[in-house]
Design a protein around this motif. Structure first.
Motif, PDB file in Angstrom:
ATOM      1  N   LEU A   1      40.139  16.086  10.313  1.00  0.00           N
ATOM      2  CA  LEU A   1      39.201  17.027   9.638  1.00  0.00           C
ATOM      3  C   LEU A   1      39.669  17.512   8.259  1.00  0.00           C
ATOM      4  CD1 LEU A   1      37.265  18.691  12.274  1.00  0.00           C
ATOM      5  CD2 LEU A   1      36.736  16.680  11.490  1.00  0.00           C
ATOM      6  N   VAL A   2      41.199  17.737   8.286  1.00  0.00           N
ATOM      7  CA  VAL A   2      41.655  18.512   7.168  1.00  0.00           C
ATOM      8  C   VAL A   2      42.620  17.691   6.736  1.00  0.00           C
ATOM      9  CG1 VAL A   2      42.818  20.744   6.370  1.00  0.00           C
ATOM     10  CG2 VAL A   2      40.663  20.661   8.130  1.00  0.00           C
ATOM     11  N   ASP A   3      42.936  17.449   5.319  1.00  0.00           N
ATOM     12  CA  ASP A   3      44.310  17.002   4.802  1.00  0.00           C
ATOM     13  C   ASP A   3      45.040  17.986   4.374  1.00  0.00           C
ATOM     14  OD1 ASP A   3      46.178  15.309   3.675  1.00  0.00           O
ATOM     15  OD2 ASP A   3      44.932  14.447   2.223  1.00  0.00           O
ATOM     16  N   GLU A   4      46.443  18.046   5.086  1.00  0.00           N
ATOM     17  CA  GLU A   4      46.925  19.257   4.893  1.00  0.00           C
ATOM     18  C   GLU A   4      47.428  19.162   3.229  1.00  0.00           C
ATOM     19  OE1 GLU A   4      47.437  22.094   6.312  1.00  0.00           O
ATOM     20  OE2 GLU A   4      46.370  21.487   8.008  1.00  0.00           O
ATOM     21  N   ALA A   5      47.833  17.902   2.627  1.00  0.00           N
ATOM     22  CA  ALA A   5      48.392  17.702   1.374  1.00  0.00           C
ATOM     23  C   ALA A   5      47.200  18.186   0.640  1.00  0.00           C
ATOM     24  CB  ALA A   5      48.917  16.292   1.218  1.00  0.00           C
TER      25      ALA A   5
ATOM     26  N   VAL B   1      23.419  10.606  -1.477  1.00  0.00           N
ATOM     27  CA  VAL B   1      24.584  11.136  -2.301  1.00  0.00           C
ATOM     28  C   VAL B   1      25.685  11.692  -1.545  1.00  0.00           C
ATOM     29  CG1 VAL B   1      23.169  10.845  -4.270  1.00  0.00           C
ATOM     30  CG2 VAL B   1      23.400  12.991  -3.320  1.00  0.00           C
ATOM     31  N   GLY B   2      25.151  12.488  -0.637  1.00  0.00           N
ATOM     32  CA  GLY B   2      26.508  13.103   0.200  1.00  0.00           C
ATOM     33  C   GLY B   2      26.459  15.004  -0.118  1.00  0.00           C
ATOM     34  N   LYS B   3      25.038  15.239  -0.060  1.00  0.00           N
ATOM     35  CA  LYS B   3      24.746  16.680  -0.315  1.00  0.00           C
ATOM     36  C   LYS B   3      25.341  17.485   0.954  1.00  0.00           C
ATOM     37  CE  LYS B   3      20.364  16.242  -0.805  1.00  0.00           C
ATOM     38  NZ  LYS B   3      20.388  14.693  -0.893  1.00  0.00           N
ATOM     39  N   SER B   4      24.943  17.150   1.945  1.00  0.00           N
ATOM     40  CA  SER B   4      25.507  17.745   3.254  1.00  0.00           C
ATOM     41  C   SER B   4      26.945  17.756   3.468  1.00  0.00           C
ATOM     42  CB  SER B   4      24.749  17.271   4.578  1.00  0.00           C
ATOM     43  OG  SER B   4      23.396  17.288   4.466  1.00  0.00           O
ATOM     44  N   THR B   5      27.407  16.656   3.134  1.00  0.00           N
ATOM     45  CA  THR B   5      28.770  16.557   3.545  1.00  0.00           C
ATOM     46  C   THR B   5      29.661  17.371   2.523  1.00  0.00           C
ATOM     47  OG1 THR B   5      28.761  14.304   4.364  1.00  0.00           O
ATOM     48  CG2 THR B   5      30.795  14.910   3.383  1.00  0.00           C
ATOM     49  N   ASN B   6      29.340  17.321   1.157  1.00  0.00           N
ATOM     50  CA  ASN B   6      30.027  18.242   0.378  1.00  0.00           C
ATOM     51  C   ASN B   6      29.782  19.752   0.299  1.00  0.00           C
ATOM     52  OD1 ASN B   6      31.501  16.269  -1.666  1.00  0.00           O
ATOM     53  ND2 ASN B   6      29.980  15.134  -0.986  1.00  0.00           N
ATOM     54  N   LEU B   7      28.440  19.957   0.817  1.00  0.00           N
ATOM     55  CA  LEU B   7      28.126  21.413   1.090  1.00  0.00           C
ATOM     56  C   LEU B   7      29.023  21.819   2.122  1.00  0.00           C
ATOM     57  CD1 LEU B   7      24.733  22.917   1.729  1.00  0.00           C
ATOM     58  CD2 LEU B   7      26.589  23.102   3.423  1.00  0.00           C
TER      59      LEU B   7
ATOM     60  N   ILE C   1      30.701  20.210 -14.799  1.00  0.00           N
ATOM     61  CA  ILE C   1      30.775  19.519 -13.461  1.00  0.00           C
ATOM     62  C   ILE C   1      31.631  20.771 -12.788  1.00  0.00           C
ATOM     63  CG2 ILE C   1      31.910  17.912 -12.312  1.00  0.00           C
ATOM     64  CD1 ILE C   1      31.241  15.779 -14.310  1.00  0.00           C
ATOM     65  N   VAL C   2      31.238  21.309 -11.759  1.00  0.00           N
ATOM     66  CA  VAL C   2      31.909  22.236 -10.944  1.00  0.00           C
ATOM     67  C   VAL C   2      33.035  21.570 -10.052  1.00  0.00           C
ATOM     68  CG1 VAL C   2      31.574  24.386  -9.551  1.00  0.00           C
ATOM     69  CG2 VAL C   2      29.767  23.562 -11.194  1.00  0.00           C
ATOM     70  N   PHE C   3      32.517  20.616  -9.370  1.00  0.00           N
ATOM     71  CA  PHE C   3      33.439  20.025  -8.473  1.00  0.00           C
ATOM     72  C   PHE C   3      33.120  18.521  -8.204  1.00  0.00           C
ATOM     73  CE2 PHE C   3      32.598  24.419  -6.154  1.00  0.00           C
ATOM     74  CZ  PHE C   3      33.943  24.637  -6.410  1.00  0.00           C
ATOM     75  N   VAL C   4      34.274  17.658  -7.847  1.00  0.00           N
ATOM     76  CA  VAL C   4      33.985  16.375  -7.532  1.00  0.00           C
ATOM     77  C   VAL C   4      34.383  16.093  -6.277  1.00  0.00           C
ATOM     78  CG1 VAL C   4      33.937  15.557  -9.904  1.00  0.00           C
ATOM     79  CG2 VAL C   4      36.259  15.983  -8.641  1.00  0.00           C
ATOM     80  N   GLY C   5      33.754  14.962  -5.514  1.00  0.00           N
ATOM     81  CA  GLY C   5      34.321  14.849  -4.085  1.00  0.00           C
ATOM     82  C   GLY C   5      35.039  13.655  -4.037  1.00  0.00           C
ATOM     83  N   THR C   6      36.273  13.839  -3.473  1.00  0.00           N
ATOM     84  CA  THR C   6      37.391  12.609  -3.545  1.00  0.00           C
ATOM     85  C   THR C   6      37.767  12.013  -2.155  1.00  0.00           C
ATOM     86  OG1 THR C   6      39.240  14.225  -3.398  1.00  0.00           O
ATOM     87  CG2 THR C   6      38.175  13.576  -5.633  1.00  0.00           C
ATOM     88  N   GLY C   7      36.793  12.277  -1.058  1.00  0.00           N
ATOM     89  CA  GLY C   7      37.494  11.780   0.240  1.00  0.00           C
ATOM     90  C   GLY C   7      36.615  12.205   1.405  1.00  0.00           C
ATOM     91  N   GLN C   8      36.900  12.138   2.592  1.00  0.00           N
ATOM     92  CA  GLN C   8      36.372  12.139   3.687  1.00  0.00           C
ATOM     93  C   GLN C   8      36.658  13.347   4.459  1.00  0.00           C
ATOM     94  OE1 GLN C   8      33.468  10.096   4.575  1.00  0.00           O
ATOM     95  NE2 GLN C   8      34.234   9.307   2.695  1.00  0.00           N
ATOM     96  N   THR C   9      37.528  14.074   4.059  1.00  0.00           N
ATOM     97  CA  THR C   9      37.822  15.333   4.782  1.00  0.00           C
ATOM     98  C   THR C   9      37.465  16.719   3.997  1.00  0.00           C
ATOM     99  OG1 THR C   9      39.877  15.950   3.552  1.00  0.00           O
ATOM    100  CG2 THR C   9      39.897  14.162   5.626  1.00  0.00           C
ATOM    101  N   TYR C  10      37.376  18.006   4.953  1.00  0.00           N
ATOM    102  CA  TYR C  10      36.880  19.263   4.070  1.00  0.00           C
ATOM    103  C   TYR C  10      37.887  19.464   3.107  1.00  0.00           C
ATOM    104  CZ  TYR C  10      34.164  19.359   8.332  1.00  0.00           C
ATOM    105  OH  TYR C  10      32.868  19.270   9.307  1.00  0.00           O
ATOM    106  N   THR C  11      38.886  19.109   2.675  1.00  0.00           N
ATOM    107  CA  THR C  11      39.933  19.546   1.770  1.00  0.00           C
ATOM    108  C   THR C  11      39.654  18.583   0.490  1.00  0.00           C
ATOM    109  OG1 THR C  11      41.623  18.419   2.700  1.00  0.00           O
ATOM    110  CG2 THR C  11      41.273  20.748   3.110  1.00  0.00           C
ATOM    111  N   ASP C  12      39.012  17.480   0.615  1.00  0.00           N
ATOM    112  CA  ASP C  12      38.726  16.387  -0.336  1.00  0.00           C
ATOM    113  C   ASP C  12      37.882  16.839  -1.405  1.00  0.00           C
ATOM    114  OD1 ASP C  12      40.577  14.622   0.431  1.00  0.00           O
ATOM    115  OD2 ASP C  12      39.216  13.799   1.967  1.00  0.00           O
ATOM    116  N   LEU C  13      37.889  18.003  -2.181  1.00  0.00           N
ATOM    117  CA  LEU C  13      37.349  18.394  -3.247  1.00  0.00           C
ATOM    118  C   LEU C  13      38.226  19.013  -4.287  1.00  0.00           C
ATOM    119  CD1 LEU C  13      34.072  19.483  -3.236  1.00  0.00           C
ATOM    120  CD2 LEU C  13      34.816  21.736  -2.847  1.00  0.00           C
TER     121      LEU C  13
END
Length: 669
Positions: A287-291, A456-462, A642-654
């Motif tokens: 769920l989390v990418d430590e890097a 578009v991924g509203k719930s995931t990026n929320l 643009i406040v944020f961009v989503g870059t992946g599938q984990t909770y840290t991919d912001l």
């Protein structure tokens, strides 16, 4: 092992250098360094035909790029026999020029435009040009190139020292029977079925030659399938037995497993540990990418990492071609200075730019922007602005014209992308939570509404934004206001469960910091949002994140329902969630969402009159490489950042965008 490597301009400016040993680092800073001696004794005196220069126990080799006035220098101890130095110099020249040619062309053009002395030029340009930022990523490319050549040289040494392999012995004509049996000297593996067939075939051959038979063996029996005689151990019998064997139930013991044993083998995601009621650590790690975790600043707040443009694929491709020797060095053409380079070939002397001169240049510029996913109308407007700023300017020659137009385009894009309002969401949240209140007032939570089209991924990026807020110590309430899509509430419930079990900043889990407010399906979304904000106020939540149902921008009834949610609750921030992939469609979506909210949210009320989009969150940003024109288009249309961009599938991919990184990606070739 190398001692020193550097890339220097003929005017004396060092673009890049690296010393591999402390001794070499001290030498390069002194007047007696081998590099300085090379420039003084060989290059200035015109002894450029020599292949190697020796000074103080060091051997120095070099090569030139005359068009860009660059010198590539490598120094190493002359006692060493480094066979890859010549290959390294050739590959360095190829890769460096290929990766940074537009910047190098602009740099050389600016040097030609200055008519001062060489000493003043070096001091001035060294301070004005930021080589560290312009050549970002070169250190990584250099390491890959050097490591590849060193490994190649090591393999060549092993081949030279390796004894010649003896040919395998030729089998004798009578050894065919023995060859049927697998031996340790034969490569590969043979399965059990093949071994059985070989053994049976060998036995049959021995029987045919009159070999010794064991008692009771060799009798024939009728084949029940065709009535013919067959040996009991023939290949067909083996095949029949193997075919009739079928799938057999595996038994691990004499008794059936107990309930406790079955529970220990249950690795499903819903399974909770008997000790801490948390899922397995492997599930949390996914769920989390430590890097990618946020960086804690000097104030103790977690900041979302910046998105950085890196052309790793192109660099790896150039390095691979240079290492393989398939990349042939050639004189750089004018068009290779960039996508627009070939359009400047006719600018050979000093002149004043006119509209006719710039017309083909601006057309090529528009095509370049459209290839970067910039909407056509916006690309035309950007080029018009660039043309207006260039008409009447006096330039001299190909290089300076190219640098001038490129700089004008960069300034225009930078002006568009520079935020007109603050993008510091943490500052806005803390400012509201710390604002003074009267005795009759209650502290209201900071509310953010996420809107956008379907899928578009509203719930995931929320949820990503929620994790970042939890990292900064806020209590977050997620309001499930998508009461239409099947599974929307369950999706948020899973996110809340995951977020409540994650370790945040080494402070243990985040249980109690996030909660879901939901009222099921088929309810009024505006009413649920209002109840959620009131619940957050009464229960001490700092932020309320409102998830809304996706809707198409042309569906007026649904847009009116969304405007009602905005007008009733007056959220502090309205974020439009869009995809980086859709190109021109993103402009249409954003324009109509913003217009509908402004038109419908003020109908019959003055609480939220004229509310529009306050910012954007662009998803799937990691799928577009350098085609980031959607950022330019969306910012140009609304004037909002643009406040944020989503870059992946984990909770840290912001990630958050820096204007310079986006400009670099758009102008890249």
């Amino acid at each position: 092992m190398l001692d020193h490597c550097s890339i220097v301009h003929k005017g004396g400016i060092v673009l890049w250098s690296r010393s591999f040993t402390p001794e070499a680092s001290q030498l390069t800073s002194s007047s007696s360094s081998p590099v300085n001696s090379l420039i003084r004794d060989a290059l200035i005196e015109g002894r450029v035909a020599e292949e190697k220069y020796e000074k103080g126990g060091y051997a120095v080799k070099w090569t030139f790029v005359n068009d860009l006035e660059l010198i590539f220098v490598v120094a190493y101890q002359r006692i060493l026999q480094l066979t890859y130095v010549d290959d390294l110099l050739g590959a360095l020249k190829i890769v460096f020029v290929e990766l940074f040619q537009p910047f190098l062309a602009a740099f050389v053009a600016s040097l030609h435009a200055i008519s001062s002395s060489a000493v003043v030029l070096s001091m001035t340009e060294a301070t004005r040009w930021n080589f560290e930022n312009a050549l970002e990523g070169w250190d990584i490319a250099f390491d890959k190139l050097l490591k590849g050549l060193e490994n190649k040289a090591a393999e060549d040494r092993k081949l030279r020292l390796r004894p010649a392999a003896r040919p395998p012995p030729t089998p004798s004509p009578g050894s065919s029977d023995v060859d049927l049996l697998p031996t340790e000297s034969q490569p590969g593996t043979v399965d059990e079925q093949q071994i059985a067939r070989n053994v049976e075939a060998l036995k049959n051959r021995l029987r045919g030659r009159g070999g010794t038979r064991a008692p009771g063996r060799g009798r024939t029996r009728k084949d029940p399938r065709n009535g013919r005689d067959s040996h009991p151990n023939s290949d067909s019998d083996v095949a029949i037995k193997h075919k009739q064997k079928g799938k057999v139930l595996r038994r691990w013991g004499d008794e059936l497993p107990s309930e406790s044993e079955m529970a220990s083998l249950d690795f499903s995601y819903e399974k909770l540990s008997d000790q801490d009621h948390h899922p397995a650590s492997n599930d949390l790690e996914a769920l989390v990418d430590e890097a990618s975790r946020g960086i804690r600043n000097k104030d103790g707040l977690y900041e979302v990492r910046d998105w950085e443009f890196t052309n790793d694929k192109a660099a790896d491709d150039v390095i691979a071609r240079a290492l393989s020797g398939s990349y042939k060095e050639s004189k750089p053409a004018q068009g290779s200075l960039g996508t627009l380079g070939s359009l400047f070939a006719r600018f050979t002397g000093s002149k004043v730019l006119s509209e006719d001169d710039l017309k083909p240049v601006l057309e090529g510029m528009k095509q370049h922007l459209m290839k970067k996913n910039v909407a056509k109308d916006i690309a035309e407007k950007v080029c018009e602005g660039v043309g207006e700023s260039l008409v009447g300017r006096k330039v001299g020659g190909f290089q300076t014209t190219y640098a001038t137009v490129r700089l004008a385009l960069s300034n225009s894009i930078t002006h568009i992308l520079t935020p007109k309002t603050s993008t510091d969401l943490l500052f806005s949240i803390r400012a509201k939570l710390m604002s003074p209140l009267t005795s009759a007032q209650q502290r209201m939570p900071y509310s953010i509404t996420f809107v956008g089209v379907n899928g578009v991924g509203k719930s995931t990026n929320l949820s990503k934004v929620c994790f970042w807020l939890i990292q900064n110590g806020f209590r977050v309430l997620i309001a499930a206001c998508d009461t239409f899509r099947s599974g929307a509430v369950e999706q948020l419930r899973v996110h809340v469960r995951n977020l409540s079990m994650l370790s945040v900043g080494g402070a243990g889990d985040s249980e109690g910091r996030v909660e879901l407010y939901e009222r099921g399906y088929g309810k009024d979304a505006a009413g649920i949002a209002k109840e959620a904000i009131a619940y957050g106020r009464d229960n001490g939540f700092d932020v309320v994140l409102i998830d809304t149902a996706g809707r198409m921008q042309d569906n007026e009834p649904l847009m009116r329902a969304l405007a009602k949610l905005v007008s009733v609750n007056n959220p502090d921030k309205i974020l439009f969630v869009g995809e980086a992939l859709v190109g021109n469609e993103a402009v249409d979506q954003l324009t109509k969402f913003d217009r509908a909210l402004r038109d419908f949210s003020g109908a019959g009320t003055a609480v939220a009159k004229g509310r529009g989009i306050d910012g954007m969150l662009v998803t799937k940003w990691d799928t577009v490489d350098d085609k980031v024109g959607a950022a330019l288009s969306m910012t140009y249309v609304t004037g909002q950042p643009i406040v944020f961009v989503g870059t992946g599938q984990t909770y840290t991919d912001l990630r958050q965008l820096r204007v310079a990184n986006v400009v670099e990606a758009i102008l890249s070739d």
